[in-house]
Scaffold this motif. Structure first.
Motif, PDB file in Angstrom:
ATOM      1  N   TYR A 141      -6.939  -2.320  -2.900  1.00 28.36           N
ATOM      2  CA  TYR A 141      -7.629  -3.266  -2.031  1.00 28.36           C
ATOM      3  C   TYR A 141      -8.566  -4.091  -2.910  1.00 28.36           C
ATOM      4  O   TYR A 141      -9.670  -3.683  -3.230  1.00 28.36           O
ATOM      5  N   GLU A 142      -8.105  -5.278  -3.283  1.00 27.88           N
ATOM      6  CA  GLU A 142      -8.814  -6.132  -4.227  1.00 27.88           C
ATOM      7  C   GLU A 142     -10.226  -6.469  -3.710  1.00 27.88           C
ATOM      8  O   GLU A 142     -10.412  -6.817  -2.554  1.00 27.88           O
ATOM      9  N   GLY A 143     -11.193  -6.325  -4.576  1.00 24.89           N
ATOM     10  CA  GLY A 143     -12.569  -6.612  -4.198  1.00 24.89           C
ATOM     11  C   GLY A 143     -13.248  -5.486  -3.454  1.00 24.89           C
ATOM     12  O   GLY A 143     -14.428  -5.594  -3.105  1.00 24.89           O
ATOM     13  N   VAL A 144     -12.495  -4.404  -3.192  1.00 22.59           N
ATOM     14  CA  VAL A 144     -13.047  -3.251  -2.465  1.00 22.59           C
ATOM     15  C   VAL A 144     -13.092  -2.025  -3.357  1.00 22.59           C
ATOM     16  O   VAL A 144     -14.113  -1.353  -3.480  1.00 22.59           O
ATOM     17  N   SER A 145     -11.946  -1.728  -4.003  1.00 26.19           N
ATOM     18  CA  SER A 145     -11.857  -0.541  -4.851  1.00 26.19           C
ATOM     19  C   SER A 145     -10.790  -0.752  -5.913  1.00 26.19           C
ATOM     20  O   SER A 145      -9.708  -1.283  -5.611  1.00 26.19           O
ATOM     21  N   GLU A 146     -11.097  -0.365  -7.125  1.00 23.47           N
ATOM     22  CA  GLU A 146     -10.106  -0.448  -8.195  1.00 23.47           C
ATOM     23  C   GLU A 146      -9.094   0.684  -8.097  1.00 23.47           C
ATOM     24  O   GLU A 146      -8.011   0.610  -8.688  1.00 23.47           O
ATOM     25  N   GLU A 147      -9.466   1.745  -7.379  1.00 20.84           N
ATOM     26  CA  GLU A 147      -8.556   2.864  -7.185  1.00 20.84           C
ATOM     27  C   GLU A 147      -7.621   2.578  -6.005  1.00 20.84           C
ATOM     28  O   GLU A 147      -8.072   2.105  -4.955  1.00 20.84           O
ATOM     29  N   PRO A 148      -6.327   2.824  -6.157  1.00 21.44           N
ATOM     30  CA  PRO A 148      -5.390   2.591  -5.051  1.00 21.44           C
ATOM     31  C   PRO A 148      -5.767   3.405  -3.816  1.00 21.44           C
ATOM     32  O   PRO A 148      -6.292   4.521  -3.915  1.00 21.44           O
ATOM     33  N   MET A 149      -5.501   2.842  -2.650  1.00 21.55           N
ATOM     34  CA  MET A 149      -5.782   3.497  -1.385  1.00 21.55           C
ATOM     35  C   MET A 149      -4.475   3.794  -0.665  1.00 21.55           C
ATOM     36  O   MET A 149      -3.442   3.175  -0.946  1.00 21.55           O
TER      37      MET A 149
END
Length: 459
Positions: free
Chosen positions: A284-292
């Motif tokens: 989630y670009e701009g939210v978390s660099e880790e995949p969700m």
């Protein structure tokens, strides 16, 4: 129990004009439907989002091809959609509008991520990989509105795809089936006669009958708590009557949504969790660099049958399949989750099942309620067989559960419990007729599951 009555605050007046409280609050009038009819048109601040969504379906309301017909949605999002976080903040305290925005951003997110899979599927290929990055112009808003509205930042059954996705063609007519229209769609669903529309609208028509189910459940619990046999029986009879109506509506799915049409729009309601299209999750670009990762839209997220499971103390086997069932519980509106947990705790502590078994008439009503749950789950299995198993080899359902074995896990549990309960009301008229169906279906289900497991090399 320390209390002589079920204390959860179930609404009678749904307060439809109040936008400061969540759209989804359990009531005896609208059951698990939202408190008021959903917002169908966004304020002008969101015109860019509205424009994309109105042009998105494979066939739009005008009948012209939409963005998904040419697989050009992704490019249109990247070109046209601004970050509307500021507009969201402007309406922050309007929880009904936040629910509408959650619906709309989740539709856009699913279409954006799964568009490449749809393109391959329409060419007769495997789904392949979806997009694994959700752009910030979708990611940041969906996380924000989902948090305010009380959902996960991915499409859910109640808050987005089904129960908050209708409008009334004529408000004076109300929730009659022919008066329902979809607000958002992926394929042909803006045409109310399409299979996509039928698939969603039948679910809404079913849940329309859930107010009486809630009312009956509450009275059954209060009857148990007060050791009031007449009140318990009246409540359980209301549960049975409500479920009969729900199952009758459910059976119209065969005519409202054709089995061979389901897979053409099903692609867009897959989730991320346990799906081959997203082996590494989604950033989630701009939210978390880790995949969700989130489960996809699923009718298993509906609250009606889980209410019955909890009320009737239906025991599920300790299997990984049951663990998935428990995980699905988090994909419901917060008030629904709290209500279902309160019902479970009250039924367990008061001993509703044991109370029912003390009297043959009560036991028979309890068995009839179980029989309606059996009927619901049997129909669900039949739909799975005809709509999915005969039309696709993809091994997982939209929510990420194993397509062949998951529903039978719950259905067999109900069939087994019915055999136990029948011994407490064997002399009551109608019991043996119910059990004849149980024995027949248990045998048929075992054979069908074995057949599909063998065909698909499922252990």
């Amino acid at each position: 129990m320390s209390s002589s009555s079920f204390s959860f605050p179930v609404l009678r007046d749904t307060l439809p004009a109040d936008h400061t409280i969540p759209s989804f609050m359990v009531s005896t009038t609208r059951g698990f439907l939202p408190r008021q009819d959903p917002i169908a048109k966004l304020p002008a601040d969101f015109d860019a989002l509205e424009s994309l969504l109105s042009r998105m379906p494979i066939r739009t309301l005008s009948g012209a091809p939409g963005l998904l017909a040419s697989c050009s949605l992704g490019a249109a999002v990247n070109k046209e959609l601004p970050d509307l976080s500021g507009a969201i903040e402007k309406y922050h305290d309007d929880k009904v509008l936040m629910n509408a925005l959650y619906r709309d951003y989740s539709f856009l997110a699913s279409a954006y991520l799964l568009e490449p899979c749809h393109e391959r599927f329409m060419r007769g290929e495997q789904y392949g990989l979806g997009r694994d990055v959700l752009p910030s112009v979708i990611a940041k808003p969906i996380v924000k509105v989902a948090e305010i509205a009380g959902f996960k930042p991915f499409m859910e059954y109640a808050g987005s795809y089904a129960l908050f996705n209708y409008r009334l063609e004529n408000p004076a007519v109300g929730l009659e089936y022919d008066n329902l229209r979809l607000v958002r769609a992926f394929e042909l669903g803006l045409d109310p006669t399409s299979s996509e529309a039928g698939f969603v609208l039948v679910h809404i028509a079913m849940v329309k009958n859930s107010g009486a189910l809630v009312s009956g459940a509450v009275q059954s619990l209060n009857g148990t708590l007060g050791h009031d046999r007449e009140s318990f029986n009246t409540g359980m009879a209301e549960v049975v009557a409500s479920l009969e109506k729900i199952n009758k509506v459910m059976n119209t799915m065969w005519t409202k949504s054709k089995p061979n049409g389901y897979t053409s729009f099903r692609t867009f309601i897959f989730g991320i969790t346990s799906q081959s299209m997203f082996p590494n999750g989604v950033v989630y670009e701009g939210v978390s660099e880790e995949p969700m990762s989130f489960r996809g839209e699923s009718g298993a997220n509906d609250s009606m049958i889980p209410l019955c499971d909890n009320l009737l103390q239906i025991s599920m086997p300790a299997t990984p399949l049951t663990e998935i069932l428990q995980d699905f519980r988090s994909y419901r509106p917060g008030n629904h989750r709290e209500f279902l947990e309160a019902v479970k705790d009250c039924s367990n502590e008061a001993g509703l099942k044991a109370f029912a078994m003390e009297d043959p008439t009560s036991a028979n009503l309890y068995l009839k309620a179980l029989n309606q749950v059996r009927d619901f789950r049997w129909r669900h299995w039949c739909f799975t067989r005809e709509y999915i198993l005969k039309n696709t080899s993809h091994p997982t359902a939209t929510g990420g559960s194993p397509i062949v074995t998951w529903l039978p896990n719950q259905l067999q549990a109900v069939l087994g419990q019915m055999k136990e309960v029948a011994t407490h009301c064997s002399a009551v008229s109608g019991t043996e007729d119910i059990m004849d169906v149980v024995r027949s279906q248990q045998e048929t289900l075992t054979k069908e599951v074995a057949k599909y497991c063998a065909e698909r090399n499922v252990a």
